[in-house]
Design an enzyme around this catalytic site. Structure first.
Site, short mmCIF file in Angstrom:
data_model
loop_
_atom_site.label_atom_id
_atom_site.label_comp_id
_atom_site.label_asym_id
_atom_site.label_seq_id
_atom_site.Cartn_x
_atom_site.Cartn_y
_atom_site.Cartn_z
N MET A 132 -4.22 -6.79 -7.04
CA MET A 132 -3.57 -8.15 -8.00
C MET A 132 -4.53 -9.10 -8.53
O MET A 132 -4.19 -9.88 -9.17
CB MET A 132 -2.86 -8.86 -7.15
CG MET A 132 -1.47 -7.91 -6.56
SD MET A 132 -0.62 -7.46 -7.87
CE MET A 132 1.04 -6.50 -7.19
N ASN A 154 -5.57 2.34 -13.28
CA ASN A 154 -4.67 1.45 -12.68
C ASN A 154 -3.19 1.79 -12.94
O ASN A 154 -2.62 2.45 -13.84
CB ASN A 154 -4.75 0.03 -13.38
CG ASN A 154 -3.84 -0.96 -12.87
OD1 ASN A 154 -3.69 -1.35 -11.85
ND2 ASN A 154 -3.06 -1.61 -13.84
N HIS A 214 0.96 0.67 -13.21
CA HIS A 214 1.62 -0.66 -13.57
C HIS A 214 3.00 -0.19 -13.58
O HIS A 214 3.54 0.75 -14.12
CB HIS A 214 1.16 -1.13 -14.76
CG HIS A 214 1.77 -2.38 -15.34
ND1 HIS A 214 1.45 -3.85 -14.80
CD2 HIS A 214 2.75 -2.73 -15.96
CE1 HIS A 214 2.33 -4.75 -15.27
NE2 HIS A 214 3.00 -4.16 -16.00
N GLY A 254 0.74 -1.30 -0.03
CA GLY A 254 -0.11 0.05 0.08
C GLY A 254 0.93 1.30 0.04
O GLY A 254 0.28 2.18 0.40
N THR A 255 2.22 1.14 -0.54
CA THR A 255 2.70 2.65 -0.69
C THR A 255 2.09 3.57 -1.69
O THR A 255 2.16 4.70 -1.44
CB THR A 255 4.20 2.39 -1.02
OG1 THR A 255 4.37 1.80 -2.25
CG2 THR A 255 5.08 1.36 0.14
N ASN A 256 1.45 3.07 -2.66
CA ASN A 256 0.75 3.84 -3.73
C ASN A 256 -0.54 4.55 -2.79
O ASN A 256 -0.70 5.62 -3.02
CB ASN A 256 0.57 3.16 -4.93
CG ASN A 256 1.70 3.29 -5.82
OD1 ASN A 256 1.90 4.17 -6.49
ND2 ASN A 256 2.15 1.91 -6.01
N ILE A 267 -7.89 -9.75 -11.41
CA ILE A 267 -8.26 -8.96 -12.53
C ILE A 267 -9.70 -8.47 -12.35
O ILE A 267 -10.46 -9.25 -11.56
CB ILE A 267 -8.52 -10.13 -13.71
CG1 ILE A 267 -7.06 -10.64 -13.86
CG2 ILE A 267 -9.13 -9.32 -15.11
CD1 ILE A 267 -6.09 -9.91 -14.16
C1 GAR Z 1 3.24 -1.66 -7.27
O1 GAR Z 1 4.60 -1.57 -7.78
C2 GAR Z 1 2.20 -1.53 -8.52
O2 GAR Z 1 2.63 -1.08 -9.68
C3 GAR Z 1 2.29 -3.13 -8.75
O3 GAR Z 1 2.18 -3.54 -7.34
C4 GAR Z 1 2.84 -2.75 -6.56
C5 GAR Z 1 2.12 -2.47 -5.30
O4 GAR Z 1 2.75 -1.74 -4.38
N1 GAR Z 1 1.14 -3.48 -9.40
C6 GAR Z 1 1.03 -4.36 -10.32
O5 GAR Z 1 1.94 -5.07 -10.62
C7 GAR Z 1 -0.43 -4.66 -11.00
N2 GAR Z 1 0.06 -5.37 -12.04
P1 GAR Z 1 2.20 -0.89 -3.22
O6 GAR Z 1 1.08 -1.95 -2.55
O7 GAR Z 1 3.48 -0.59 -2.26
O8 GAR Z 1 1.42 0.27 -3.63
#
Ligand code: GAR
Length: 195
Positions: free
Chosen positions: A91, A108, A110, A12-14, A93
């Site tokens: 993660m 989204n 990516h 969840g850093t995003n 679909i």
């Molecule tokens: C991120 O790098 C995101 O782009 C990727 O998962 C990570 C989640 O990080 N998403 C995918 O690969 C989707 N296809 P986070 O939980 O720290 O935000």
């Protein structure tokens, strides 16, 4: 106020970057009204709880029947009166019924320069390992609208970063993640202007 729901599965850093941007006023006239997690043990859930954001768990353990799970996700989004759905490390679909219910209002993030290293099987560290294995000298991140395909919707923002000769999937992931946090916030601002 625009109402944002964020869907997560991991650290969840995003999500944190988006919550911080809303709090600092970098994303204006918006609030995060719901965090939906595809996993019941995602650290992202703790981040949401710390900010007092309501959470909903839509994992396969809680909802083994895919149709019920799908219905539950749409119901939770509707009950929260969601204007924009942000997939931030989600993660699973997204089922077509959810995509249709929020057409043009789901984005989204990516961790690659789409169309490179995306689609089924390309998620998390695998994306970065694939970029390294392919001998790429640059990678990056992309924010795009979600359509019925996997990572196929129109691109909103993309930003590059170099792949260094001694990069591992972990070091590259960390560099790309910093870019993700920036472009996700910028993309949300941009999309909200048109919602
Ligand atoms: C991120 O790098 C995101 O782009 C990727 O998962 C990570 C989640 O990080 N998403 C995918 O690969 C989707 N296809 P986070 O939980 O720290 O935000």
């Amino acid at each position: 106020m625009k109402r944002i729901a964020v869907m997560v599965s991991g650290g969840g850093t995003n999500l944190q970057a988006v919550m911080d941007a809303v709090e600092k006023g970098e994303i204006r006239d918006a609030e995060i009204v719901l965090v939906i997690s595809g996993k019941n043990d995602a650290y992202a859930l703790r981040r949401a709880e710390k900010r007092g954001v309501p959470t909903f768990i839509a994992g396969k353990t809680e909802w083994p029947d895919p149709v019920r799970r799908e219905e539950a996700i749409v119901k939770a989004l509707k009950q929260a009166k969601t204007d924009l759905v942000v997939l931030a490390g989600y993660m699973d679909i997204l089922p077509p019924s959810v995509v249709h219910a929020y057409a043009g209002r789901i984005i989204n993030i990516h961790p690659s320069l789409i169309p490179k290293f995306c689609g089924l099987g390309f998620y998390g560290k695998r994306v970065h390992q694939a970029a390294i294995d392919a001998g790429e000298t640059e990678s990056g991140a992309t924010v795009h609208f979600v359509d019925e395909g996997v990572d196929t919707g129109p691109i909103i923002l993309q930003r590059k970063t170099p792949v260094l000769p001694d990069d591992t999937a972990d070091t590259l992931a960390a560099r790309v993640l910093k870019i993700e946090h920036q472009i996700l916030v910028e993309a949300i601002r941009k999309v909200l202007e048109n919602i």
